[in-house]
Design a protein around this motif. Structure first.
Motif, PDB file in Angstrom:
ATOM      1  N   SER A 564       0.662  -1.080  -0.072  1.00  0.00           N
ATOM      2  CA  SER A 564       0.024   0.041   0.015  1.00  0.00           C
ATOM      3  C   SER A 564       0.934   1.354   0.007  1.00  0.00           C
ATOM      4  O   SER A 564       2.033   1.306   0.676  1.00  0.00           O
ATOM      5  CB  SER A 564      -0.786  -0.044   1.366  1.00  0.00           C
ATOM      6  OG  SER A 564      -1.414   1.427   1.374  1.00  0.00           O
ATOM      7  N   THR A 567       0.697   4.908   3.418  1.00  0.00           N
ATOM      8  CA  THR A 567       1.679   5.583   4.644  1.00  0.00           C
ATOM      9  C   THR A 567       3.159   5.569   4.008  1.00  0.00           C
ATOM     10  O   THR A 567       3.372   5.000   2.921  1.00  0.00           O
ATOM     11  CB  THR A 567       1.536   4.541   5.631  1.00  0.00           C
ATOM     12  OG1 THR A 567       2.130   3.272   5.279  1.00  0.00           O
ATOM     13  CG2 THR A 567       0.233   4.087   6.123  1.00  0.00           C
ATOM     14  N   GLU A 570       5.701   1.536   4.624  1.00  0.00           N
ATOM     15  CA  GLU A 570       4.831   0.406   3.766  1.00  0.00           C
ATOM     16  C   GLU A 570       5.274  -0.838   4.287  1.00  0.00           C
ATOM     17  O   GLU A 570       4.423  -1.870   4.290  1.00  0.00           O
ATOM     18  CB  GLU A 570       5.400   0.573   2.363  1.00  0.00           C
ATOM     19  CG  GLU A 570       6.528  -0.040   1.762  1.00  0.00           C
ATOM     20  CD  GLU A 570       7.772   0.896   2.213  1.00  0.00           C
ATOM     21  OE1 GLU A 570       8.811   0.501   2.563  1.00  0.00           O
ATOM     22  OE2 GLU A 570       7.388   2.296   2.410  1.00  0.00           O
ATOM     23  N   ASP A 573       2.877  -1.139   7.331  1.00  0.00           N
ATOM     24  CA  ASP A 573       1.657  -1.188   6.842  1.00  0.00           C
ATOM     25  C   ASP A 573       1.247  -2.770   6.309  1.00  0.00           C
ATOM     26  O   ASP A 573       0.238  -3.198   6.891  1.00  0.00           O
ATOM     27  CB  ASP A 573       1.440  -0.188   5.823  1.00  0.00           C
ATOM     28  CG  ASP A 573      -0.025  -0.162   5.540  1.00  0.00           C
ATOM     29  OD1 ASP A 573      -0.920  -0.770   5.748  1.00  0.00           O
ATOM     30  OD2 ASP A 573      -0.410   0.706   4.317  1.00  0.00           O
ATOM     31  N   ALA A 618       0.606   4.166   9.873  1.00  0.00           N
ATOM     32  CA  ALA A 618       0.232   2.653   9.710  1.00  0.00           C
ATOM     33  C   ALA A 618      -0.758   2.349  11.028  1.00  0.00           C
ATOM     34  O   ALA A 618      -1.852   1.524  10.838  1.00  0.00           O
ATOM     35  CB  ALA A 618       1.380   2.014   9.670  1.00  0.00           C
ATOM     36  N   LYS A 621      -4.070   4.033  10.653  1.00  0.00           N
ATOM     37  CA  LYS A 621      -4.792   3.297   9.421  1.00  0.00           C
ATOM     38  C   LYS A 621      -5.682   1.818   9.977  1.00  0.00           C
ATOM     39  O   LYS A 621      -6.664   1.577   9.600  1.00  0.00           O
ATOM     40  CB  LYS A 621      -4.050   2.836   8.150  1.00  0.00           C
ATOM     41  CG  LYS A 621      -4.571   2.076   7.048  1.00  0.00           C
ATOM     42  CD  LYS A 621      -3.445   2.034   5.954  1.00  0.00           C
ATOM     43  CE  LYS A 621      -3.909   1.195   4.807  1.00  0.00           C
ATOM     44  NZ  LYS A 621      -3.194   0.875   3.910  1.00  0.00           N
ATOM     45  N   HIS A 622      -4.921   1.362  10.795  1.00  0.00           N
ATOM     46  CA  HIS A 622      -5.475  -0.086  11.216  1.00  0.00           C
ATOM     47  C   HIS A 622      -6.014   0.110  12.421  1.00  0.00           C
ATOM     48  O   HIS A 622      -6.188  -0.974  13.436  1.00  0.00           O
ATOM     49  CB  HIS A 622      -4.204  -0.986  11.170  1.00  0.00           C
ATOM     50  CG  HIS A 622      -3.743  -1.363   9.841  1.00  0.00           C
ATOM     51  ND1 HIS A 622      -4.467  -2.251   8.927  1.00  0.00           N
ATOM     52  CD2 HIS A 622      -2.421  -0.889   9.015  1.00  0.00           C
ATOM     53  CE1 HIS A 622      -3.828  -2.132   7.801  1.00  0.00           C
ATOM     54  NE2 HIS A 622      -2.738  -1.374   7.723  1.00  0.00           N
TER      55      HIS A 622
END
Length: 754
Positions: A564, A567, A570, A573, A618, A621-622
Motif C-alpha cells: 500500500s 503510508t 509501507e 503497513d 500505519a 490506518k489499522h
C-alpha cells in the motif's frame, strides 16, 4: 506525470498476476510525497492525519519549543527551591574591626545616608515590634496571622522570595491585614559569601516576587543568619553597607525567641521578653519547620506583654516613619505576576512529570526485562530451532529490488545476490532513476537478473510492479542499498515450511559501523530492533518486517491487498495487514542482511523522521483492529498497544530520565541522582550485552552505549516529538531520499565483525 489510480492487484484465487498497466498512471503514492517520490497523493485517513495547512517552519519550532518548555519548567522549579550552585555555607564570627562600635551596641535598625554613613535606631520603651522570618509557609503562616488578628496587633514579615512565588496568596493576606513586609533575600543564602552581583539579584528577584504577589515593593531588609546587630563583623558589614547604599533599612533584633531550636513554649516566651521596660524588635519564625510551639508561645507572649503595658507596632511604626511598603509600577507588577503564574504552572506540572517519570522508568525496565525473557525463550524454543535444523524449503524465490538512484550501491547488492546458495531470480525495478541505475544493472549482465523500468511512482508501486512480474510464489523484498550473505535467502525462506506463515522478517545489521554514528545505530539494531522482534515473534504480533530484508508468500501479500502507498512506512503497513488477514509473521535471526545506515546526523534525522511518522500513519490506518475479532483483533489488542507503548510513548518520555538526573544533580543530591542514573544504565548495558550475545556480536561496540544514551536518545526524542507534531498538525512531509555511499558489501560487512 499524469495522475490517476493504479489498478488493484487481483484477488488471491488468481494464480498469475497480470502485466501491469503503463506506469504513467500510478496510484498516488502517499499523502506525503516529495520531488522524485510520487505525484502528490494524500493519505486517506481522518483524525490526526488529516490534511493541514501548517507550515514546516511551524513544526520545526513546536518540537524544540516543547522540550524547551519542560527544561525551563524544571529550571524554574529548581530555582524556586535553591539557585543553581546554591551556597549552603553559613559564616561564623569574625573580627569586627571595620564595624563602628556605636553601631554594634546601638539600636536594631540601621539607615544609611548618601555618603554611606550609618545611623542606628532603637525601638521606644514599652514597644514591641514583632518580626517573623523565612515565610510565608502554607501551614504555619495562616496560624500566625490568626493569632495576630485575635489580639489585633501588627507584625513585620521578612519573607523569602522563593516562598512568595510559591504562596503569593499569603503575602496578599498579610498586606490586607495591615502587616508590614520586608525582604529576606530570594533564596535564603548567606550573603557574606556572595559577590555584589549575587546580592543584587537576590534583592531584585525578591522585589519582583513581592510586586507580583501584592503589587508592592519593600525598602526593609533583613539578612539571613544575621539577627542581632552586635553580630556584625568584617564579613557581614560590607554587605550591609552595599544594601544600605541601595536605600534599604536594615532590621536586626533586640530579642531572639530562638524558636528555631524548638524549646518549650515557656522558654520561647522568656527569650522574647525584653529586660525591664525596654522596647524591642523581637524575632519569631513562621516557616522552616514545625512551628506549633511558636504559635502557642506567640499567643501567650502577646497577652503577657499587653498586661505589662506594652504596645505593638511594625518596624517602621516604631521609628515613626512611613511604611516600608510602596506601590509597585505596572510593568513590575505584570513581570512579577508572570513569574508567579509560571511558577504555579510548574508546580502543578512537576508532580505529573514526576509521576510520568516513574511510569517511564518502570516501562523502560519492564520492556527490557520482557525483551530479555522472551529473547531467551525464543532462543531456547525448539519450534524456532526446527526451522534451522530440520526443515528445508527448496522452492525457488523471486528477489525484488526496488531502486531509485542507487548507482552507488546497486552493484554490491546484485553481486551479493548472485552468490546466493538458493535458487533465485532477481528483479530490479527501476523507479524512474535519473542516475543510470538501470544501465549499471544491465551492464553487469548477471544471470537470472531482469530490469523492470517504470516512471517514478514510489517504492510501494515499484514493489507491486515486481510482484506482478515475479515467476515464483515465494518473494523476497530488499532495499537497493542492502547486501545479503550467500545463505541469507535460504535461511530466510525456511519458516515457510509452516503453511501458516505468510511472511518472515530477517535480521538487518548495520554494515557501516566503524564511525560513531554507525556504532550507535548498530547498538540500536541489535538491541532495539532484533531483540524486541524475538519478543513480538513469540507473542505473534510482529509489527514490522524490515524493508531491508523480508520474505512473503505471494498469496499472503494478495490477501493483505498488496503493498500500500497509504503510508510512508509501507513495511509496517503490510505487516499489520498480514496479521489482520490471518497470516503468521515470524522472525528468522539467522537470515542476515547488511544495510548502509545513515552516515550523518542530518541523514539519520530524515530517515527516522520518516520511519516514526510512517509508523504512526500505519497504526492509525489499522486502528479498527482494536475492536475486530479473530486474528485482526489479536494484533489490535496485543501488538498495537505494545507498539504504541514501547515505540512511541516510552521513547517520547524517556528523556525525562536524563532531565531529572540533571535536575537532581544540580538542585538535589548529585550523588544519589547519578547513582540512580548509573543503575539504570547498568541494567540497559546488561540487556544490550545479552542481545549482542544472541546475535554473536563483539562486545566492544557497547563502549559507546553511555554516550548513545546521552546524545543519541535525545536526537531520537526530538525526531519522535517532531513526528507527533507533524501528525497533530497534518502538515506535509517530503519523502527525503537519503544519500548513499556504497561502502557496504558482503565481504567487508562480515570482516567488520570478526
Amino acid at each position: 506525470m499524469t495522475s490517476g489510480r493504479q489498478p488493484r492487484l487481483p484477488r488471491p484465487r488468481r494464480r498469475r498476476l497480470p502485466s501491469p498497466r503503463p506506469a504513467a498512471t500510478p496510484r498516488p503514492v502517499s499523502r506525503i510525497t516529495g520531488p522524485g517520490r510520487g505525484d502528490g497523493g494524500r493519505f486517506r485517513g481522518r483524525g490526526p492525519f488529516r490534511r493541514g495547512a501548517t507550515r514546516t517552519r511551524t513544526r520545526m519550532v513546536l518540537a524544540p519549543a516543547t522540550l524547551l518548555a519542560v527544561v525551563c519548567g524544571l529550571l524554574l522549579d529548581g530555582y524556586l527551591h535553591a539557585e543553581v550552585g546554591n551556597d549552603a555555607r553559613v559564616h561564623r564570627s569574625h573580627p569586627s574591626r571595620s564595624v563602628p562600635d556605636r553601631l554594634r551596641h546601638g539600636g536594631p535598625v540601621l539607615t544609611f545616608d548618601r555618603d554611606g554613613r550609618a545611623t542606628e535606631h532603637s525601638v521606644p520603651s514599652r514597644t514591641v515590634a514583632l518580626t517573623f522570618d523565612d515565610g510565608p509557609d502554607p501551614r504555619w503562616t495562616p496560624e500566625i496571622l490568626a493569632v495576630l488578628r485575635k489580639h489585633d496587633v501588627p507584625g513585620t514579615f521578612f519573607v523569602v522570595g522563593q516562598m512568595v512565588v510559591r504562596h503569593p496568596g499569603l503575602v496578599r493576606r498579610m498586606r490586607q491585614s495591615g502587616h508590614e513586609i520586608g525582604v529576606h533575600t530570594f533564596s535564603h543564602v548567606d550573603l557574606s559569601y556572595q559577590d555584589t552581583g549575587r546580592v543584587d539579584r537576590e534583592l531584585a528577584q525578591s522585589q519582583l516576587a513581592l510586586a507580583g504577589a501584592a503589587s508592592v515593593t519593600s525598602s526593609l531588609f533583613r539578612a539571613p543568619y544575621a539577627s542581632e546587630v552586635r553580630a556584625l563583623d568584617d564579613r557581614t558589614w560590607p554587605v550591609q553597607r552595599h544594601v544600605g547604599a541601595k536605600g534599604y533599612l536594615s532590621a536586626f533584633v533586640d530579642a531572639d525567641s530562638e524558636d528555631w531550636r524548638r524549646p518549650p513554649v515557656k522558654e520561647i516566651v522568656q527569650n522574647a521578653t525584653p529586660d525591664g521596660r525596654k522596647g524591642a524588635s523581637v524575632l519569631f519564625h513562621d516557616a522552616g519547620g514545625n512551628r506549633s510551639r511558636t504559635v502557642k508561645a506567640l499567643d501567650q507572649y502577646i497577652g503577657r506583654m499587653k498586661k505589662k503595658g506594652y504596645s505593638f507596632t511594625t518596624i517602621t511604626g516604631a521609628l515613626g516613619a512611613q511604611s516600608a511598603n510602596h506601590p509597585a509600577g505596572a510593568a513590575r507588577v505584570w513581570q512579577g505576576r508572570a513569574l508567579i503564574w509560571a511558577a504555579a504552572l510548574t508546580q502543578a506540572a512537576l508532580p505529573c512529570l514526576a509521576g510520568l517519570l516513574g511510569l517511564v522508568g518502570a516501562a523502560v525496565i519492564g520492556r527490557l526485562l520482557m525483551m530479555v525473557v522472551f529473547a531467551w525463550w525464543h532462543h531456547c524454543s525448539r519450534a524456532r530451532r526446527r526451522y534451522r535444523v530440520v526443515q528445508q524449503v527448496d522452492d525457488p524465490v523471486s528477489v525484488i529490488v526496488p531502486a531509485y538512484n542507487e548507482k552507488e550501491c546497486i552493484a554490491n547488492t546484485l553481486t551479493s545476490l548472485a552468490a546466493s546458495t538458493h535458487r533465485i531470480e532477481i528483479l530490479v525495478v527501476d523507479d524512474g532513476s535519473t542516475d543510470g541505475t538501470a544501465d549499471i544493472v544491465e551492464a553487469m549482465a548477471l544471470p537470472n537478473v531482469r530490469v523492470l523500468r517504470q516512471q517514478n511512482a514510489g517504492k510501494p508501486a515499484a514493489l507491486n510492479h515486481g510482484i506482478a512480474h515475479a515467476r515464483h510464489d515465494l518473494i523476497v523484498m530488499m532495499d537497493g542499498d542492502t547486501v545479503f550473505e550467500p545463505t541469507t535467502v535460504r535461511e530466510l525462506v525456511r519458516p515457510f515450511a509452516d503453511v501458516r506463515v505468510g511472511a518472515v522478517a530477517g535480521n538487518a545489521k548495520v554494515g557501516n559501523r566503524n564511525r560513531l554514528i554507525g556504532a550507535w545505530q548498530h547498538i540500536e539494531y541489535v538491541m532495539g530492533f532484533n531483540l524486541d522482534r524475538r519478543m513480538y515473534d513469540l507473542l505473534r504480533c510482529m509489527p514490522t518486517i524490515p524493508g531491508a530484508i523480508g520474505a512473503f508468500r505471494r498469496r499472503a501479500v494478495l490477501d493483505a491487498g498488496g503493498m500500500s502507498a497509504d503510508t510512508l512506512a509501507e513495511d509496517t503497513d503490510i505487516t499489520i495487514a498480514l496479521h489482520r488477514a490471518g497470516w503468521r509473521v515470524v522472525y528468522q535471526e539467522h537470515a542476515r542482511a547488511w544495510t548502509e545506515a545513515p552516515g550523518t546526523l542530518g541523514q539519520l534525522w530524515k530517515q527516522r523522521y520518516r520511519w516514526s511518522y510512517g509508523t504512526m500513519q500505519a497504526l492509525w490506518k489499522h486502528r479498527r483492529s482494536i475492536v475486530d475479532r479473530g486474528p485482526s483483533g489479536r494484533f489490535g489488542r496485543v501488538g498495537m498497544p505494545l507498539v504504541v507503548l514501547f515505540q512511541i510513548v516510552t521513547p517520547l518520555c524517556a528523556p525525562l530520565i536524563d532531565l531529572f538526573t540533571v535536575y537532581g544533580a544540580v538542585f538535589l543530591d548529585p550523588v544519589r541522582s547519578l547513582l540512580a542514573w548509573g543503575a539504570l544504565m547498568l541494567v540497559q548495558l546488561l540487556g544490550a550485552a545479552y542481545a549482542f550475545r544472541l546475535d554473536r556480536e563483539r562486545y566492544r561496540a557497547l563502549l559507546v552505549l553511555p554516550l548513545q544514551q546521552i546524545a543519541y536518545r535525545q536526537l531520537m526524542y526530538l525526531v519522535l516529538l517532531h513526528s507527533c507534531v507533524t501528525a497533530a498538525t497534518g502538515a506535509l512531509l517530503p519523502w527525503q531520499k537519503l544519500k548513499r555511499t556504497g561502502e557496504v558489501d558482503s565481504q567487508r560487512a562480515r570482516e567488520s565483525v570478526r
